[in-house]
Design an enzyme around this catalytic site. Sequence first.
Site, PDB file in Angstrom:
ATOM      1  N   LYS A  81       1.079  -1.116   0.026  1.00 57.68           N
ATOM      2  CA  LYS A  81       0.142  -0.034  -0.040  1.00 57.68           C
ATOM      3  C   LYS A  81       0.844   1.314   0.025  1.00 57.68           C
ATOM      4  CE  LYS A  81      -4.382   1.128   0.574  1.00 57.68           C
ATOM      5  NZ  LYS A  81      -5.659   0.354   0.190  1.00 57.68           N
ATOM      6  N   GLY A 182     -21.295   6.071   5.476  1.00 53.76           N
ATOM      7  CA  GLY A 182     -20.635   6.305   4.235  1.00 53.76           C
ATOM      8  C   GLY A 182     -21.287   5.944   3.164  1.00 53.76           C
ATOM      9  N   GLY A 184     -20.232   6.999  -0.275  1.00 50.42           N
ATOM     10  CA  GLY A 184     -19.475   7.404  -1.341  1.00 50.42           C
ATOM     11  C   GLY A 184     -19.259   6.444  -2.409  1.00 50.42           C
ATOM     12  N   VAL A 186     -18.109   3.315  -2.909  1.00 52.17           N
ATOM     13  CA  VAL A 186     -18.417   2.122  -2.330  1.00 52.17           C
ATOM     14  C   VAL A 186     -20.000   1.946  -1.554  1.00 52.17           C
ATOM     15  CG1 VAL A 186     -17.991   0.134  -0.763  1.00 52.17           C
ATOM     16  CG2 VAL A 186     -16.077   1.300  -2.175  1.00 52.17           C
TER      17      VAL A 186
HETATM   18  P1  NAD Z   1     -15.315   7.349  -0.796  1.00 57.08           P
HETATM   19  O1  NAD Z   1     -14.348   8.675  -0.348  1.00 57.08           O
HETATM   20  O2  NAD Z   1     -15.815   7.694  -2.128  1.00 57.08           O
HETATM   21  O3  NAD Z   1     -16.477   7.482   0.424  1.00 57.08           O
HETATM   22  C1  NAD Z   1     -16.445   7.736   1.414  1.00 57.08           C
HETATM   23  C2  NAD Z   1     -17.560   8.258   2.176  1.00 57.08           C
HETATM   24  O4  NAD Z   1     -17.507   8.264   3.746  1.00 57.08           O
HETATM   25  C3  NAD Z   1     -17.776  10.023   1.744  1.00 57.08           C
HETATM   26  O5  NAD Z   1     -18.938  10.008   1.180  1.00 57.08           O
HETATM   27  C4  NAD Z   1     -17.517  10.649   3.002  1.00 57.08           C
HETATM   28  O6  NAD Z   1     -18.212  11.710   3.021  1.00 57.08           O
HETATM   29  C5  NAD Z   1     -18.123   9.310   4.033  1.00 57.08           C
HETATM   30  N1  NAD Z   1     -17.765   9.720   5.570  1.00 57.08           N
HETATM   31  C6  NAD Z   1     -16.277   9.962   5.912  1.00 57.08           C
HETATM   32  N2  NAD Z   1     -16.536  10.247   7.096  1.00 57.08           N
HETATM   33  C7  NAD Z   1     -17.549   9.715   7.657  1.00 57.08           C
HETATM   34  C8  NAD Z   1     -18.210   9.487   8.946  1.00 57.08           C
HETATM   35  N3  NAD Z   1     -17.621   9.758   9.968  1.00 57.08           N
HETATM   36  N4  NAD Z   1     -19.481   9.202   8.927  1.00 57.08           N
HETATM   37  C9  NAD Z   1     -20.151   8.987   7.854  1.00 57.08           C
HETATM   38  N5  NAD Z   1     -19.750   9.160   6.700  1.00 57.08           N
HETATM   39  C10 NAD Z   1     -18.278   9.724   6.359  1.00 57.08           C
HETATM   40  O7  NAD Z   1     -14.373   6.208  -0.400  1.00 57.08           O
HETATM   41  P2  NAD Z   1     -14.842   4.740  -0.875  1.00 57.08           P
HETATM   42  O8  NAD Z   1     -13.805   4.540  -2.073  1.00 57.08           O
HETATM   43  O9  NAD Z   1     -16.437   4.821  -1.110  1.00 57.08           O
HETATM   44  O10 NAD Z   1     -14.074   4.047   0.265  1.00 57.08           O
HETATM   45  C11 NAD Z   1     -15.106   3.664   1.587  1.00 57.08           C
HETATM   46  C12 NAD Z   1     -14.141   2.792   2.325  1.00 57.08           C
HETATM   47  O11 NAD Z   1     -14.195   1.547   1.701  1.00 57.08           O
HETATM   48  C13 NAD Z   1     -12.560   3.320   2.679  1.00 57.08           C
HETATM   49  O12 NAD Z   1     -12.447   2.656   3.993  1.00 57.08           O
HETATM   50  C14 NAD Z   1     -11.824   2.464   1.578  1.00 57.08           C
HETATM   51  O13 NAD Z   1     -10.640   2.263   2.172  1.00 57.08           O
HETATM   52  C15 NAD Z   1     -12.599   1.233   1.609  1.00 57.08           C
HETATM   53  N6  NAD Z   1     -12.413   0.488   0.227  1.00 57.08           N
HETATM   54  C16 NAD Z   1     -12.671   1.073  -0.911  1.00 57.08           C
HETATM   55  C17 NAD Z   1     -12.493   0.283  -2.058  1.00 57.08           C
HETATM   56  C18 NAD Z   1     -12.977   0.892  -3.323  1.00 57.08           C
HETATM   57  O14 NAD Z   1     -12.616   0.199  -4.424  1.00 57.08           O
HETATM   58  N7  NAD Z   1     -13.083   2.139  -3.415  1.00 57.08           N
HETATM   59  C19 NAD Z   1     -12.033  -0.942  -1.849  1.00 57.08           C
HETATM   60  C20 NAD Z   1     -11.828  -1.601  -0.836  1.00 57.08           C
HETATM   61  C21 NAD Z   1     -12.252  -0.854   0.544  1.00 57.08           C
END
Ligand code: NAD
Length: 354
Positions: A81, A182, A184, A186
């Site tokens: 990472k 959350g 976003g 995902v």
């Molecule tokens: P993203 O930035 O698109 O979405 C994250 C969302 O969480 C945002 O909308 C943000 O406003 C919200 N958020 C942040 N803090 C918060 C809180 N305290 N309470 C409520 N909402 C909150 O990120 P993502 O790509 O959707 O990833 C989300 C999680 O999944 C992360 O932990 C990431 O490491 C993990 N992940 C993502 C992927 C991927 O393919 N994108 C793969 C594996 C794991």
Amino acid sequence: MSAFWTDRDFDDHEVVHFVHDEKRGLTAIIALHSTHLGPAAGGTRFWHYAEPAAAMRDALRLSRGMSYKNAMAGLPMGGGKAVILANPERRKTPEMLAAFGDAVDALGGKYVTAEDVGITVEDMVAVNQRTDYVSGLPVAEGEAGGNPGPFTALGIYLGIKAAVKHKLGRDSVEGVHVAMQGIGSVGGGVARLLAKDGAKLTLADIDTDGAQALGQELGADVVAPDAIMSLGCDVFSPNALGAILNDEGIARLDCAIVAGGANNQLAGPGNGAALAERGILYAPDYVINAGGIISVTMEYLCRRDSAPCDINEVRKRIAQIPERLTKIWQDSEASGSSPDQVADAMAQKLIGRG
Ligand code: NAD
């Protein structure tokens, strides 16, 4: 102060690179936990940390998680990472991304990067101008790869369905109440898939406008971010931050299942067992959220003529996530170990550290 390599999080990383390019504004950590199964694969996080030690901890924990995730997903990749330490304004520049691309390239293919929090597909295209050791690039329709978010969401959706079947004995999520922390890339994708099946959704995001908009689109309730963890529901789905399942967080939960995509949900050792003691079924994060890495790895291997490029191959592999989770839960029930302990033991064996 203890040395990093005696810390629990270090966990015998093969190597950790510190990158500092003053002129081009890059400070980064590239952590390679294991290359036992292949090149270390894992995304790049762009984040502002209060102190460098927090960035180090994040890089190490995420990197180990990638070793476990890739092994459990049956991918011929090790785990690594990268973390780019952002300034408080989180300003990203083309020069910074170029310097990062050069740093990845200098590792000669031992590390393959992709998107993570704070990094877009466009950023990866910029990094790709300096190195070929990149995945998560734009691809043609019907081909593996591109933005990993929707594939991660698909795996989590299937994993939630498996958890609902295992714990609640229900074949469908229709009417099942899922609390989403959350929404976003995902979480939003998971919410849309669950809504199609008639699940009852409650959403929370610090982006309150975004939460309201998605709530209206899906006919879902919206609550304040600090209310979502204690909401009475069937499934709590964390898709924002890691380390939320600490003693205090676990005590607040009012659900039967925790299943979501956030990386490193368990704050520390013992938290998985604490969930099990409360009778809450936990889907180990690195097993349920492997859809994105499956997709970008297939893209990377396809570009090297080592795997089919067809998106259906990705879907086929993601469809195996439910049976993998079910095996973990069954072994957990048989052995008395918590699901995270069972999954860790399986993963360690796969990377030659059992
Ligand atoms: P993203 O930035 O698109 O979405 C994250 C969302 O969480 C945002 O909308 C943000 O406003 C919200 N958020 C942040 N803090 C918060 C809180 N305290 N309470 C409520 N909402 C909150 O990120 P993502 O790509 O959707 O990833 C989300 C999680 O999944 C992360 O932990 C990431 O490491 C993990 N992940 C993502 C992927 C991927 O393919 N994108 C793969 C594996 C794991």
